[in-house]
Design a protein around this motif. Structure first.
Motif, PDB file in Angstrom:
ATOM      1  N   TYR A  11       0.821  -1.203   0.000  1.00 49.31           N
ATOM      2  CA  TYR A  11       0.000   0.000   0.000  1.00 49.31           C
ATOM      3  C   TYR A  11       0.858   1.256   0.000  1.00 49.31           C
ATOM      4  CZ  TYR A  11      -3.717  -3.222   0.911  1.00 49.31           C
ATOM      5  OH  TYR A  11      -4.602  -4.257   0.790  1.00 49.31           O
ATOM      6  N   GLN A  41      -3.151   1.363  -7.749  1.00 52.95           N
ATOM      7  CA  GLN A  41      -4.566   1.600  -8.032  1.00 52.95           C
ATOM      8  C   GLN A  41      -5.218   2.223  -6.804  1.00 52.95           C
ATOM      9  OE1 GLN A  41      -6.240  -2.219  -9.023  1.00 52.95           O
ATOM     10  NE2 GLN A  41      -5.685  -2.010 -11.162  1.00 52.95           N
ATOM     11  N   LEU A  42      -6.138   3.158  -7.054  1.00 51.52           N
ATOM     12  CA  LEU A  42      -6.862   3.808  -5.971  1.00 51.52           C
ATOM     13  C   LEU A  42      -7.716   2.796  -5.234  1.00 51.52           C
ATOM     14  CD1 LEU A  42      -7.822   6.443  -4.552  1.00 51.52           C
ATOM     15  CD2 LEU A  42      -9.650   6.503  -6.257  1.00 51.52           C
ATOM     16  N   VAL A  43      -7.636   2.821  -3.898  1.00 48.41           N
ATOM     17  CA  VAL A  43      -8.471   1.958  -3.068  1.00 48.41           C
ATOM     18  C   VAL A  43      -9.599   2.789  -2.466  1.00 48.41           C
ATOM     19  CG1 VAL A  43      -8.553   0.496  -1.020  1.00 48.41           C
ATOM     20  CG2 VAL A  43      -6.567   0.424  -2.505  1.00 48.41           C
ATOM     21  N   GLU A  44      -9.240   3.885  -1.794  1.00 51.30           N
ATOM     22  CA  GLU A  44     -10.247   4.751  -1.190  1.00 51.30           C
ATOM     23  C   GLU A  44      -9.611   6.040  -0.705  1.00 51.30           C
ATOM     24  OE1 GLU A  44     -11.818   4.005   2.872  1.00 51.30           O
ATOM     25  OE2 GLU A  44     -10.648   2.162   2.750  1.00 51.30           O
ATOM     26  N   THR A  45     -10.448   6.957  -0.277  1.00 47.96           N
ATOM     27  CA  THR A  45      -9.963   8.185   0.333  1.00 47.96           C
ATOM     28  C   THR A  45     -10.456   8.239   1.772  1.00 47.96           C
ATOM     29  OG1 THR A  45     -11.883   9.480  -0.363  1.00 47.96           O
ATOM     30  CG2 THR A  45      -9.987   9.443  -1.852  1.00 47.96           C
ATOM     31  N   ILE A  46      -9.707   8.910   2.599  1.00 46.96           N
ATOM     32  CA  ILE A  46     -10.115   9.168   3.979  1.00 46.96           C
ATOM     33  C   ILE A  46     -10.257  10.674   4.103  1.00 46.96           C
ATOM     34  CG2 ILE A  46      -9.463   9.014   6.408  1.00 46.96           C
ATOM     35  CD1 ILE A  46      -7.913   6.457   5.665  1.00 46.96           C
ATOM     36  N   ASP A  47     -11.439  11.106   4.504  1.00 44.69           N
ATOM     37  CA  ASP A  47     -11.745  12.526   4.559  1.00 44.69           C
ATOM     38  C   ASP A  47     -11.773  13.034   5.996  1.00 44.69           C
ATOM     39  OD1 ASP A  47     -12.096  12.469   1.790  1.00 44.69           O
ATOM     40  OD2 ASP A  47     -14.223  11.981   1.976  1.00 44.69           O
ATOM     41  N   THR A  53     -10.045  16.046   1.763  1.00 46.90           N
ATOM     42  CA  THR A  53      -9.432  14.725   1.762  1.00 46.90           C
ATOM     43  C   THR A  53      -8.154  14.717   2.581  1.00 46.90           C
ATOM     44  OG1 THR A  53     -10.332  14.316  -0.435  1.00 46.90           O
ATOM     45  CG2 THR A  53      -8.504  12.909   0.257  1.00 46.90           C
ATOM     46  N   ILE A  56      -5.208   9.656   0.466  1.00 47.45           N
ATOM     47  CA  ILE A  56      -5.636   8.891  -0.697  1.00 47.45           C
ATOM     48  C   ILE A  56      -4.838   7.588  -0.648  1.00 47.45           C
ATOM     49  CG2 ILE A  56      -5.838   8.849  -3.205  1.00 47.45           C
ATOM     50  CD1 ILE A  56      -5.607  11.934  -3.124  1.00 47.45           C
ATOM     51  N   GLU A  59      -3.180   0.669  -3.740  1.00 43.19           N
ATOM     52  CA  GLU A  59      -2.629  -0.666  -3.543  1.00 43.19           C
ATOM     53  C   GLU A  59      -2.140  -1.204  -4.875  1.00 43.19           C
ATOM     54  OE1 GLU A  59      -5.688  -3.321  -2.114  1.00 43.19           O
ATOM     55  OE2 GLU A  59      -6.631  -3.429  -4.070  1.00 43.19           O
TER      56      GLU A  59
END
Length: 69
Positions: A11, A41-47, A53, A56, A59
């Protein structure tokens, strides 16, 4: 167990550039494209709870011992 189930992942976390307002100050598109070129590759964002954001998360499959990175 097939190859997909035994795959290991690594990651990378990108923190968007921030200005004095504590919100995103610049578009991180260049950094995201660099990571994509490296196979991330994008997994998710934490805001933040107040918006914006914070992280980002990306993985990619970790190379096996016999694979060439």
């Amino acid at each position: 167990m097939d190859d997909q189930d035994s795959r290991r992942w690594e990651y990378e976390i990108l923190r968007p550039p921030r200005g004095e307002t504590k919100k995103e100050a610049a578009n991180p598109k260049a950094e995201i494209n660099e990571l994509a070129d490296e196979g991330w590759q994008l997994v998710e964002t934490i805001d933040y709870s107040s918006g914006g954001t914070k992280y980002i998360i990306f993985e990619r499959p970790r190379p096996n011992d016999g694979d060439v990175p």
